[in-house]
Structures are given as structure tokens and as C-alpha cells.
Write an enzyme that holds these catalytic residues in place. Structure first.
Site, PDB file in Angstrom:
ATOM      1  N   SER A   1      52.993  42.509  37.543  1.00 37.75           N
ATOM      2  CA  SER A   1      52.654  41.147  37.111  1.00 37.75           C
ATOM      3  C   SER A   1      52.554  41.137  35.601  1.00 37.75           C
ATOM      4  O   SER A   1      52.028  42.073  34.994  1.00 37.75           O
ATOM      5  CB  SER A   1      51.344  40.681  37.745  1.00 37.75           C
ATOM      6  OG  SER A   1      50.272  41.543  37.412  1.00 37.75           O
TER       7      SER A   1
ATOM      8  N   ALA B   1      50.250  44.469  34.830  1.00 39.01           N
ATOM      9  CA  ALA B   1      49.649  45.367  35.816  1.00 39.01           C
ATOM     10  C   ALA B   1      50.713  45.820  36.810  1.00 39.01           C
ATOM     11  O   ALA B   1      51.670  45.089  37.100  1.00 39.01           O
ATOM     12  CB  ALA B   1      48.512  44.659  36.549  1.00 39.01           C
TER      13      ALA B   1
ATOM     14  N   CYS C   1      41.615  46.438  37.218  1.00 37.01           N
ATOM     15  CA  CYS C   1      42.192  47.739  37.570  1.00 37.01           C
ATOM     16  C   CYS C   1      41.135  48.844  37.573  1.00 37.01           C
ATOM     17  O   CYS C   1      41.451  50.035  37.436  1.00 37.01           O
ATOM     18  CB  CYS C   1      43.346  48.088  36.642  1.00 37.01           C
ATOM     19  SG  CYS C   1      44.629  46.806  36.617  1.00 37.01           S
TER      20      CYS C   1
ATOM     21  N   HIS D   1      45.769  37.412  40.235  1.00 35.30           N
ATOM     22  CA  HIS D   1      47.036  36.689  40.102  1.00 35.30           C
ATOM     23  C   HIS D   1      46.728  35.192  40.053  1.00 35.30           C
ATOM     24  O   HIS D   1      45.837  34.714  40.765  1.00 35.30           O
ATOM     25  CB  HIS D   1      47.959  36.964  41.289  1.00 35.30           C
ATOM     26  CG  HIS D   1      48.337  38.406  41.455  1.00 35.30           C
ATOM     27  ND1 HIS D   1      48.997  39.119  40.483  1.00 35.30           N
ATOM     28  CD2 HIS D   1      48.139  39.272  42.486  1.00 35.30           C
ATOM     29  CE1 HIS D   1      49.203  40.356  40.913  1.00 35.30           C
ATOM     30  NE2 HIS D   1      48.689  40.465  42.116  1.00 35.30           N
TER      31      HIS D   1
ATOM     32  N   ARG E   1      48.528  48.318  48.595  1.00 34.91           N
ATOM     33  CA  ARG E   1      49.077  49.006  47.424  1.00 34.91           C
ATOM     34  C   ARG E   1      48.036  49.967  46.872  1.00 34.91           C
ATOM     35  O   ARG E   1      46.865  49.933  47.242  1.00 34.91           O
ATOM     36  CB  ARG E   1      49.481  48.001  46.331  1.00 34.91           C
ATOM     37  CG  ARG E   1      48.313  47.198  45.786  1.00 34.91           C
ATOM     38  CD  ARG E   1      48.594  46.575  44.434  1.00 34.91           C
ATOM     39  NE  ARG E   1      47.563  45.624  44.061  1.00 34.91           N
ATOM     40  CZ  ARG E   1      46.355  45.942  43.618  1.00 34.91           C
ATOM     41  NH1 ARG E   1      46.003  47.189  43.500  1.00 34.91           N
ATOM     42  NH2 ARG E   1      45.477  44.991  43.298  1.00 34.91           N
TER      43      ARG E   1
ATOM     44  N   ILE F   1      41.390  46.533  41.598  1.00 30.45           N
ATOM     45  CA  ILE F   1      41.435  45.077  41.758  1.00 30.45           C
ATOM     46  C   ILE F   1      42.143  44.439  40.569  1.00 30.45           C
ATOM     47  O   ILE F   1      42.042  44.909  39.434  1.00 30.45           O
ATOM     48  CB  ILE F   1      40.017  44.484  41.910  1.00 30.45           C
ATOM     49  CG1 ILE F   1      40.084  42.996  42.304  1.00 30.45           C
ATOM     50  CG2 ILE F   1      39.187  44.681  40.648  1.00 30.45           C
ATOM     51  CD1 ILE F   1      38.740  42.426  42.757  1.00 30.45           C
TER      52      ILE F   1
ATOM     53  N   GLY G   1      51.475  47.980  40.662  1.00 36.94           N
ATOM     54  CA  GLY G   1      50.949  48.497  41.920  1.00 36.94           C
ATOM     55  C   GLY G   1      52.063  48.583  42.938  1.00 36.94           C
ATOM     56  O   GLY G   1      52.877  47.657  43.055  1.00 36.94           O
TER      57      GLY G   1
END
Length: 199
Positions: A148, A133, A164, A73, A66, A70, A135
Site C-alpha cells: 500500500s 507498507a 506495523c 487502509h 498475511r 497492524i 505484507g
């Protein structure tokens, strides 16, 4: 859009399943929305830089396809993967990103929480702290990966990275904003918001 609730799912296996689904779909394949949680994992996007990587932590790091830098999760975070044929739907990447952001903002607004977007920093923020976030990966006009939303999780792993790609970026979650609903109920409301936003 077919909604699939996958529970707690291994990140690597889920990523590979998204790739396989996208590679094998046809013009008639229905779009899908995968809802799940992941065991603790850091994911590093295509633009990831080594200085954003965590140091001396026991959580695995997976380099993926993606966009972005970074993120983390873990349990207590809702992950929504949008597997959509953008060409068939007649929307572009920017419109899909906007729709994802608007879905989260609509959910938070239903709890009377004001949220915002920041320029050059995709995602959703409350009082400058990141709560969601985003992506995506687009292949042959079809999307996978997604968003997420932090609900009720251990936020400490975010302290080991530059979320990020932004040093010192703080994160928050719905449980810290006075929302007492269960993750299952918030999931239901998020799915509804995504469906309404994407039509």
C-alpha cells in the site's frame, strides 16, 4: 501479468477473492496485479499483538493471514495486490519483497524524492516516515496480498495504532512531499514500476 483495476473495494470481500483465486489457480493461470482502494479498515497480520490494536475507534479491525502486524487502509491510498506464481517465475519471497520495495522507490525517485528501507522494518520510508507498507502470504508457492502506498489520505487513523508494530512510527504520503499528481496518474506510474521491476 494481468492488471485489474478494481476501484473502491470492500476489504473482506477482496481478501476472500484473493484466497479463492490462489486456491483455484493452476500452473497455467496468468499472474495478476490487482489495483484498488479500500474503505477505512485496520488489518492485523498473523504476528499481530493486542497492544498494537486501536482503542475506542469506529474503524473495523480485520484479522488476516498475511505476515506482519497492524496497518491502516483508507481512501486516498493505492493498494496493489500481487498474485504471482513464485515457483514458475523462479523467485523467492525475499526477492518479491525487494521488488515491491524497489518499485515504490523507483516511483518516488522519478519525482526526485529519495527513499530508503529500514532494517527489520519492511516497507519504504522518506526521512524516517513510512510511506509504503508491505505484507504477503505465500501458499503452494503463490503469493497474495501486497503493498500500500499513501498518496492523499486522512492519516489520522494511523495515530490510533502502532503502525506495523512500531510505537511512535510516523507516516507520510506523496501529497505531503510536493507531488501534485492525481492518484490516477500515480497509480499508472506505480503499475509501470512494478511491471518493470518484476520483468
Amino acid at each position: 501479468m494481468l492488471v485489474k483495476h478494481l476501484g473502491m473495494a470492500d476489504y473482506l470481500a477482496t481478501w476472500q477473492a484473493m484466497q479463492t483465486f490462489t486456491a483455484n489457480r493452476t500452473a497455467e493461470t496468468p499472474d495478476e496485479l490487482w489495483i484498488l482502494q479500500h474503505p477505512p479498515v485496520y488489518t492485523m497480520g498473523l504476528n499481530g499483538k493486542p497492544e498494537h490494536l486501536p482503542q475506542n475507534v469506529q474503524i473495523p479491525v480485520v484479522k488476516i493471514d498475511r505476515g506482519g502486524q497492524i496497518t491502516y487502509h483508507g481512501p486516498g491510498q493505492i493498494v496493489a495486490y500481487l498474485l504471482i506464481d513464485l515457483k514458475r517465475k523462479g523467485i523467492g519471497v525475499r526477492e518479491l519483497v525487494t521488488a515491491m520495495e524497489q518499485s515504490v522507490k523507483a516511483l518516488l525517485s522519478s519525482y526526485h524524492i529519495q527513499s530508503e528501507n529500514l532494517q527489520n522494518a519492511p516497507g519504504v520510508y522518506v526521512d524516517g516516515k513510512k510511506i509504503a507498507a508491505l505484507g504477503l502470504r505465500i501458499k503452494h508457492g503463490c503469493s497474495y496480498h501486497g503493498l500500500s502506498l499513501n498518496v492523499d489520505m486522512d492519516l489520522s487513523p494511523f495515530l490510533a495504532i502502532n503502525p506495523c508494530g512500531y510505537p511512535g512510527l510516523e507516516v507520510t504520503q506523496t501529497s505531503e512531499l510536493g507531488i501534485g499528481d492525481s492518484i490516477d496518474l500515480i497509480t499508472t506510474r506505480l503499475v509501470s514500476a512494478i511491471e518493470q521491476t518484476l520483468g
